[in-house]
Every structure is written in structure tokens, then in C-alpha cells.
Scaffold this motif. Structure first.
Motif, mmCIF file in Angstrom:
data_model
loop_
_atom_site.group_PDB
_atom_site.id
_atom_site.type_symbol
_atom_site.label_atom_id
_atom_site.label_comp_id
_atom_site.label_asym_id
_atom_site.label_seq_id
_atom_site.Cartn_x
_atom_site.Cartn_y
_atom_site.Cartn_z
ATOM 1 N N LEU A 361 -8.850 0.605 -12.222
ATOM 2 C CA LEU A 361 -7.964 1.361 -11.335
ATOM 3 C C LEU A 361 -7.741 0.614 -10.030
ATOM 4 O O LEU A 361 -6.637 0.610 -9.475
ATOM 5 C CB LEU A 361 -8.552 2.750 -11.055
ATOM 6 C CG LEU A 361 -8.719 3.668 -12.269
ATOM 7 C CD1 LEU A 361 -9.278 5.023 -11.836
ATOM 8 C CD2 LEU A 361 -7.371 3.854 -12.983
ATOM 9 N N GLY A 362 -8.803 -0.034 -9.546
ATOM 10 C CA GLY A 362 -8.666 -0.857 -8.353
ATOM 11 C C GLY A 362 -7.723 -2.019 -8.604
ATOM 12 O O GLY A 362 -6.867 -2.349 -7.765
ATOM 13 N N GLY A 363 -7.852 -2.637 -9.786
ATOM 14 C CA GLY A 363 -6.951 -3.720 -10.156
ATOM 15 C C GLY A 363 -5.510 -3.262 -10.224
ATOM 16 O O GLY A 363 -4.599 -3.944 -9.744
ATOM 17 N N LEU A 364 -5.287 -2.072 -10.800
ATOM 18 C CA LEU A 364 -3.933 -1.520 -10.896
ATOM 19 C C LEU A 364 -3.328 -1.238 -9.523
ATOM 20 O O LEU A 364 -2.152 -1.494 -9.280
ATOM 21 C CB LEU A 364 -3.957 -0.227 -11.719
ATOM 22 C CG LEU A 364 -4.056 -0.385 -13.239
ATOM 23 C CD1 LEU A 364 -4.299 0.967 -13.895
ATOM 24 C CD2 LEU A 364 -2.786 -1.020 -13.798
ATOM 25 N N LEU A 365 -4.142 -0.732 -8.612
ATOM 26 C CA LEU A 365 -3.675 -0.442 -7.263
ATOM 27 C C LEU A 365 -3.143 -1.715 -6.585
ATOM 28 O O LEU A 365 -2.036 -1.729 -6.024
ATOM 29 C CB LEU A 365 -4.821 0.157 -6.443
ATOM 30 C CG LEU A 365 -4.562 0.316 -4.931
ATOM 31 C CD1 LEU A 365 -3.444 1.312 -4.688
ATOM 32 C CD2 LEU A 365 -5.847 0.755 -4.222
ATOM 33 N N PHE A 366 -3.920 -2.792 -6.665
ATOM 34 C CA PHE A 366 -3.512 -4.046 -6.023
ATOM 35 C C PHE A 366 -2.315 -4.688 -6.740
ATOM 36 O O PHE A 366 -1.485 -5.341 -6.103
ATOM 37 C CB PHE A 366 -4.686 -5.026 -5.977
ATOM 38 C CG PHE A 366 -5.736 -4.657 -4.968
ATOM 39 C CD1 PHE A 366 -5.414 -4.578 -3.620
ATOM 40 C CD2 PHE A 366 -7.039 -4.389 -5.364
ATOM 41 C CE1 PHE A 366 -6.379 -4.233 -2.681
ATOM 42 C CE2 PHE A 366 -8.000 -4.050 -4.438
ATOM 43 C CZ PHE A 366 -7.680 -3.964 -3.083
ATOM 44 N N LEU A 367 -2.222 -4.498 -8.050
ATOM 45 C CA LEU A 367 -1.078 -5.035 -8.789
ATOM 46 C C LEU A 367 0.220 -4.331 -8.390
ATOM 47 O O LEU A 367 1.270 -4.970 -8.273
ATOM 48 C CB LEU A 367 -1.311 -4.898 -10.297
ATOM 49 C CG LEU A 367 -2.325 -5.869 -10.903
ATOM 50 C CD1 LEU A 367 -2.603 -5.522 -12.357
ATOM 51 C CD2 LEU A 367 -1.834 -7.308 -10.788
ATOM 52 N N ILE A 368 0.145 -3.028 -8.175
ATOM 53 C CA ILE A 368 1.327 -2.280 -7.720
ATOM 54 C C ILE A 368 1.770 -2.793 -6.349
ATOM 55 O O ILE A 368 2.953 -3.025 -6.097
ATOM 56 C CB ILE A 368 1.022 -0.773 -7.663
ATOM 57 C CG1 ILE A 368 0.829 -0.215 -9.077
ATOM 58 C CG2 ILE A 368 2.148 -0.014 -6.946
ATOM 59 C CD1 ILE A 368 0.278 1.195 -9.122
#
Length: 390
Positions: A361-368
Motif C-alpha cells: 500500500l505504501g508502494g502504491l501511494l508513492f506510485l500514484i
């Protein structure tokens, strides 16, 4: 590319591999170092965190200071400092000595890596520059990912001293090869410090900096805890875990070459689609993380995309400041290390607050966030937008 250019890029790749292995290789032997010096593992971790902090601090500064000096002489200086630092590490009588022997060379780390990227890009035509740069980043990725199991194997089979000797040997090989085979590389058009720093006045550069930090945070928030994720979520260990990490490493080498080719042909599209594709893989890992075979496929994709992300980051920031390549590459290294610091911290928060499975989820946040900054730059600086503005 001519044979001379191929040899030059090979030597530069070996050099960055030696420097990155020196930086990241100790990760696999931190428990052994802690036992050897009778300290905690967290204290031993200063060998990694302070090294990365030194790189982040010196990233924009040191390449700037050395930008007007003959590049061959500068590379020999940096490689020589790393050889000496690793030899001192072999015979370190205390943890303080070992820490100093690592942190002092760390300040010179961005100089060599920045020059290697610049020399590789300028040794070929502008169209082939991303391919040449991808080979240097191949050395960076190999040092970051493959350096850990190699060092761990050497230390486990022999001793800590021999692991440090391995670092010294790789850097010494690069030093000797540079001395013998690399021609003199004088700086033909020296830019003043002010002219290089002035690129920071450009909004496009700050958009690129933001993107690099977000991409680094996105990849490191997972990569920093990959072994723990596989052990606790996928429930694999021993030889299977070793195989998974090896797949990750080998896939990243393939990703470097793929990233160079994609950026050569479709630079903007590659940058835009990278966070989208990696985001889909993150979602896939969340859904299939508890199944070994699907997770092995995800690991393969992670490795490829991790390396492509490094290529995208380097291209995105140097293309924003082509008039100051050394300074831009220094910014890339500094922002990348800042991203590692932020991503690792955020990943740790997700683990402690929600559980290891939720680091994606942390990875997804930064990717967005990275996608937003990439699209914003692509729109603001597209030829159509410029035409409308004028």
C-alpha cells in the motif's frame, strides 16, 4: 558502439558495481559484524544508513566541485579512496574505525557514479545514450541486489575480512583497468558552478526531482523488506528464499537492458506507463502473496520493473537539465537515496501498524504520486502546450 566505447562502458560498469557492492553488500553480513564487534544489529546498521546519508548529502555537491577536473583523474581518485577504505575495513580494530572507513569514501561515491553516467551518455550518439546509460545502471543494480548474496556467501564460507577483501579487489580491478585502458578525459567545456546550480531555477527540474524521490520511495518501500515479506507472507525460507532473491536479482539485470531500449524508442510513454504497470504488479502481489508459484512470477516482474524504474529516474532528471549533466546525475543519486530513506521508513510504519503484507500500500501511494508528477511535467512541457502558451 565502437570497441573502444564498449570497453570504456564495461570498465565504468565494473567501477559502479564495486562502489555499490561496497555500499549495499554489508546488509547481508550485519549480524556477523554485530557479533564480531559485540554490538547490536541496529548499531551495525549505521554502516548502511550513514553511508546512504553521506551519499544523499554529497550527491549534488561533490560532482559539482569536481566537474571541471579531468574525468579520468577524478575516477582514479575515487576508486583509490574506496580501495584504501576497504583495506582499512579488513583490519579495523573497532567498530568506530570500520564506520569511518566506510563513511569517508561514501562522500566520494556520487562523484564516480555521476561521472560514469555522464561519460557513458556522451561517448555515444544522443539517440543511443539511454542504452549506454542502462549498462552503467546495470552495474548499480547488480551491486545493490547481487552484491548482498555474494558478500554473504563469502563471509559465511571464509570470514568477514575476506568479504571486505572482495570489495577491495573489485574496486582495484576497476582502478587498474581505468589507469591502463581509459584515455584522458579532459573537460572540454567547463560550466561555472553558478551556471550548473542555476538549473534549479527551472520548474521542470523540481518536477523531475519530485518524481525521482517518489519512484525511489515506491520501490524501496517494498525492496527493503522483500526477504521479510517472502518469509512471513509467502511463507518460504531456506533455499526457496535464496532462489526467489536470485530471481529478483537476475530479473533486474534484464530490466536494465529493457529500460534502456524502451527509453531509446519511447521515452515519455515508458515514464508514464512505468508507475501504472508497477502498481498493477503491487496489487497482484497483494492478491497472490500467500501462494508460492504466483509470487515467484511477481518477484520476476518486480525485479524487471525495479531496474526500469532506475533507468526512468535517471533519464527523467538528466533530460530536465541537459546543460549540466554531472550536476543532474548528482541530483539523481541524492534524490534516489532520499527516496530509499523515505520508502524504508514508510514501509516500516506499514509493517508495524498493519502487518508486512500491507507494505504494498505504501508502494502504491508513492506510485500514484510519481504518476501525477510525471503526467504534470509531460503536459506542461509538451510541444502542444508550449505552442498554446506562446
Amino acid at each position: 558502439m565502437s570497441k573502444q566505447n564498449n570497453l570504456l562502458i564495461l570498465i565504468l560498469t565494473i567501477g559502479v558495481f564495486g562502489i555499490l557492492t561496497t555500499e549495499m553488500g554489508v546488509i547481508g553480513i550485519l549480524p556477523s559484524i554485530a557479533d564480531h564487534f559485540d554490538i547490536s544489529v541496529s548499531k551495525a546498521g549505521l554502516l548502511v544508513s550513514l553511508f546512504a546519508l553521506a551519499v544523499a548529502i554529497s550527491g549534488p555537491i561533490m560532482p559539482l566541485i569536481f566537474s571541471g577536473i579531468n574525468r579520468k583523474k577524478v575516477m582514479l581518485l575515487v576508486l583509490g579512496i574506496f580501495v584504501v577504505g576497504n583495506i582499512v575495513s579488513m583490519f579495523a580494530s573497532s567498530f568506530t574505525v570500520l564506520l569511518l572507513a566506510r563513511v569517508i569514501p561514501a562522500f566520494f561515491h556520487p562523484i564516480y557514479c555521476s561521472l560514469a553516467l555522464t561519460v557513458a551518455a556522451t561517448s555515444v550518439s544522443k539517440e543511443n545514450a539511454p542504452k549506454a546509460v542502462s549498462k552503467i545502471i546495470l552495474g548499480v543494480t547488480a551491486g545493490m541486489i547481487l552484491g548482498v548474496p555474494i558478500t554473504n556467501f563469502i563471509a559465511g564460507s571464509t570470514s568477514l575480512g575476506m568479504a571486505m577483501l572482495f570489495f577491495a579487489i573489485v574496486n582495484a580491478i576497476a582502478f587498474i583497468a581505468t589507469l591502463i585502458f581509459v584515455p584522458s578525459l579532459p573537460v572540454k567545456e567547463k560550466l561555472s558552478y553558478g551556471a550548473q546550480i542555476s538549473v534549479l531555477k527551472k520548474p521542470i527540474v523540481w518536477l523531475a526531482i519530485t518524481t525521482v524521490v517518489f519512484i525511489g520511495s515506491a520501490t524501496s518501500s517494498i525492496n527493503s523488506f522483500i526477504a521479510e515479506y517472502l518469509e512471513t507472507v509467502t511463507n518460504i525460507s531456506g533455499k526457496t528464499l535464496t532462489l526467489a532473491l536470485l530471481i529478483l536479482g537476475l530479473a533486474s539485470l534484464v530490466g536494465n537492458l529493457a529500460g534502456g531500449n524502451l527509453l531509446t524508442k519511447y521515452a515519455s510513454k515508458t515514464a508514464i506507463f512505468f508507475p501504472i504497470v508497477l502498481g498493477l504488479v503491487h496489487i497482484l502481489s497483494f492478491l497472490t502473496g500467500k501462494s508460492t508459484v504466483p509470487m515467484m512470477i511477481t518477484i520476476l516482474l518486480w525485479g524487471i520493473l525495479f531496474a526500469i524504474g532506475n533507468n526512468v529516474s535517471q533519464y527523467w532528471i538528466t533530460s530536465a537539465a541537459p546543460e549540466a549533466p554531472d550536476f543532474a546525475n548528482g541530483l539523481f543519486l541524492s534524490c534516489g537515496n532520499l527516496g530509499i530513506t523515505i520508502g524504508t521508513a514508510v514501509g516500516g510504519l506499514f509493517i508495524s501498524g498493519m502487518g508486512t503484507q500491507y507494505i504494498v500500500l505504501g508502494g502504491l501511494l508513492f506510485l500514484i504520486l510519481s504518476l501525477v508528477s510525471i503526467v504534470l511535467r509531460s503536459y506542461m512541457y509538451s510541444p502542444k502546450t508550449k505552442q498554446l502558451a506562446s
